[in-house]
Design a protein around this motif. Structure first.
Motif, PDB file in Angstrom:
ATOM      1  N   UNK A  33       0.801  -1.223   0.000  1.00 45.46           N
ATOM      2  CA  UNK A  33       0.000   0.000   0.000  1.00 45.46           C
ATOM      3  C   UNK A  33       0.839   1.280   0.000  1.00 45.46           C
ATOM      4  N   UNK A  34       2.082   1.166   0.454  1.00 43.20           N
ATOM      5  CA  UNK A  34       2.920   2.363   0.502  1.00 43.20           C
ATOM      6  C   UNK A  34       4.276   2.077  -0.144  1.00 43.20           C
ATOM      7  N   UNK A  35       4.954   3.127  -0.516  1.00 41.91           N
ATOM      8  CA  UNK A  35       6.274   3.002  -1.123  1.00 41.91           C
ATOM      9  C   UNK A  35       7.263   2.360  -0.160  1.00 41.91           C
ATOM     10  N   UNK A  36       7.228   2.762   1.108  1.00 45.81           N
ATOM     11  CA  UNK A  36       8.146   2.195   2.099  1.00 45.81           C
ATOM     12  C   UNK A  36       7.920   0.692   2.234  1.00 45.81           C
ATOM     13  N   UNK A  37       6.655   0.267   2.291  1.00 48.43           N
ATOM     14  CA  UNK A  37       6.360  -1.166   2.384  1.00 48.43           C
ATOM     15  C   UNK A  37       6.854  -1.911   1.144  1.00 48.43           C
ATOM     16  N   UNK A  38       6.684  -1.296  -0.015  1.00 49.18           N
ATOM     17  CA  UNK A  38       7.131  -1.919  -1.266  1.00 49.18           C
ATOM     18  C   UNK A  38       8.643  -2.136  -1.267  1.00 49.18           C
ATOM     19  N   UNK A  39       9.381  -1.111  -0.891  1.00 50.75           N
ATOM     20  CA  UNK A  39      10.843  -1.209  -0.859  1.00 50.75           C
ATOM     21  C   UNK A  39      11.293  -2.199   0.220  1.00 50.75           C
ATOM     22  N   UNK A  40      10.647  -2.157   1.389  1.00 54.42           N
ATOM     23  CA  UNK A  40      10.994  -3.099   2.457  1.00 54.42           C
ATOM     24  C   UNK A  40      10.730  -4.542   2.027  1.00 54.42           C
ATOM     25  N   UNK A  41       9.597  -4.766   1.364  1.00 51.43           N
ATOM     26  CA  UNK A  41       9.275  -6.109   0.885  1.00 51.43           C
ATOM     27  C   UNK A  41      10.294  -6.568  -0.138  1.00 51.43           C
ATOM     28  N   UNK A  42      10.634  -5.703  -1.076  1.00 54.90           N
ATOM     29  CA  UNK A  42      11.626  -6.037  -2.105  1.00 54.90           C
ATOM     30  C   UNK A  42      12.973  -6.378  -1.460  1.00 54.90           C
ATOM     31  N   UNK A  43      13.392  -5.575  -0.477  1.00 53.69           N
ATOM     32  CA  UNK A  43      14.665  -5.817   0.201  1.00 53.69           C
ATOM     33  C   UNK A  43      14.641  -7.120   1.004  1.00 53.69           C
ATOM     34  N   UNK A  44      13.548  -7.349   1.752  1.00 54.19           N
ATOM     35  CA  UNK A  44      13.433  -8.567   2.553  1.00 54.19           C
ATOM     36  C   UNK A  44      13.476  -9.809   1.670  1.00 54.19           C
ATOM     37  N   UNK A  45      12.710  -9.786   0.586  1.00 52.55           N
ATOM     38  CA  UNK A  45      12.689 -10.947  -0.305  1.00 52.55           C
ATOM     39  C   UNK A  45      13.998 -11.067  -1.078  1.00 52.55           C
ATOM     40  N   UNK A  46      14.607  -9.941  -1.399  1.00 50.70           N
ATOM     41  CA  UNK A  46      15.895  -9.970  -2.079  1.00 50.70           C
ATOM     42  C   UNK A  46      16.964 -10.662  -1.251  1.00 50.70           C
ATOM     43  N   UNK A  47      16.928 -10.464   0.066  1.00 54.58           N
ATOM     44  CA  UNK A  47      17.883 -11.128   0.957  1.00 54.58           C
ATOM     45  C   UNK A  47      17.671 -12.638   0.984  1.00 54.58           C
ATOM     46  N   UNK A  48      16.451 -13.066   0.664  1.00 54.05           N
ATOM     47  CA  UNK A  48      16.151 -14.500   0.604  1.00 54.05           C
ATOM     48  C   UNK A  48      16.387 -15.071  -0.787  1.00 54.05           C
ATOM     49  N   UNK A  49      16.822 -14.219  -1.708  1.00 50.63           N
ATOM     50  CA  UNK A  49      17.092 -14.685  -3.068  1.00 50.63           C
ATOM     51  C   UNK A  49      15.861 -14.721  -3.957  1.00 50.63           C
ATOM     52  N   UNK A  50      14.806 -14.015  -3.558  1.00 49.11           N
ATOM     53  CA  UNK A  50      13.566 -13.987  -4.337  1.00 49.11           C
ATOM     54  C   UNK A  50      13.487 -12.662  -5.087  1.00 49.11           C
ATOM     55  N   UNK A  51      13.370 -12.736  -6.400  1.00 42.72           N
ATOM     56  CA  UNK A  51      13.270 -11.542  -7.238  1.00 42.72           C
ATOM     57  C   UNK A  51      11.820 -11.294  -7.645  1.00 42.72           C
ATOM     58  N   UNK A  52      11.576 -10.110  -8.202  1.00 35.06           N
ATOM     59  CA  UNK A  52      10.245  -9.710  -8.632  1.00 35.06           C
ATOM     60  C   UNK A  52      10.196  -9.506 -10.132  1.00 35.06           C
ATOM     61  N   UNK A  53       9.041  -9.765 -10.679  1.00 30.99           N
ATOM     62  CA  UNK A  53       8.697  -9.283 -12.013  1.00 30.99           C
ATOM     63  C   UNK A  53       7.418  -8.476 -11.833  1.00 30.99           C
ATOM     64  N   UNK A  54       7.486  -7.193 -12.154  1.00 29.71           N
ATOM     65  CA  UNK A  54       6.305  -6.332 -12.135  1.00 29.71           C
ATOM     66  C   UNK A  54       5.784  -6.278 -13.562  1.00 29.71           C
TER      67      UNK A  54
END
Length: 82
Positions: A33-54
Motif C-alpha cells: 500500500x505504501x512506497x516504504x512497504x514496497x521497498x521493504x518487501x523487495x529488500x526482505x525478499x531480495x535477501x532471501x534470493x527472491x526476485x520480482x517481475x512487475x
C-alpha cells in the motif's frame, strides 16, 4: 514456468520456506500500500534470493538493469509524493 495466483497473506506465510525464487506481481500497486512497504518487501525478499517481475511496468529485478529501474521508479514515486 508455473503460473498461479496467491493471496498476499499466503505469500507472506510461504516466504521463509522459499518454494519459489521469483514473484510475479501483476500491478506494482497490488503488492503493498505504501512506497516504504514496497521497498521493504523487495529488500526482505531480495535477501532471501527472491526476485520480482512487475508485469505492468515490465520490471524484472533479477537483472542489474531491472534493479536500477525499480530503484529509479521508487525514487521518482518518493519525490512526487505518491
Amino acid at each position: 514456468m508455473v503460473q498461479f495466483s496467491i493471496p498476499s497473506e499466503a505469500v507472506g506465510e510461504q516466504i521463509h520456506t522459499r518454494p519459489f525464487d521469483m514473484l510475479l506481481v501483476w500491478k506494482l500497486d497490488r503488492l503493498n500500500r505504501s512506497l516504504k512497504e514496497l521497498i521493504d518487501t523487495r529488500d526482505d525478499l531480495g535477501h532471501l534470493g527472491i526476485d520480482f517481475i512487475f508485469y505492468d511496468k515490465k520490471i524484472d529485478t533479477s537483472s542489474p538493469t531491472g534493479k536500477l529501474v525499480f530503484r529509479s521508479l521508487a525514487l521518482w514515486l518518493n519525490l512526487s509524493g505518491i
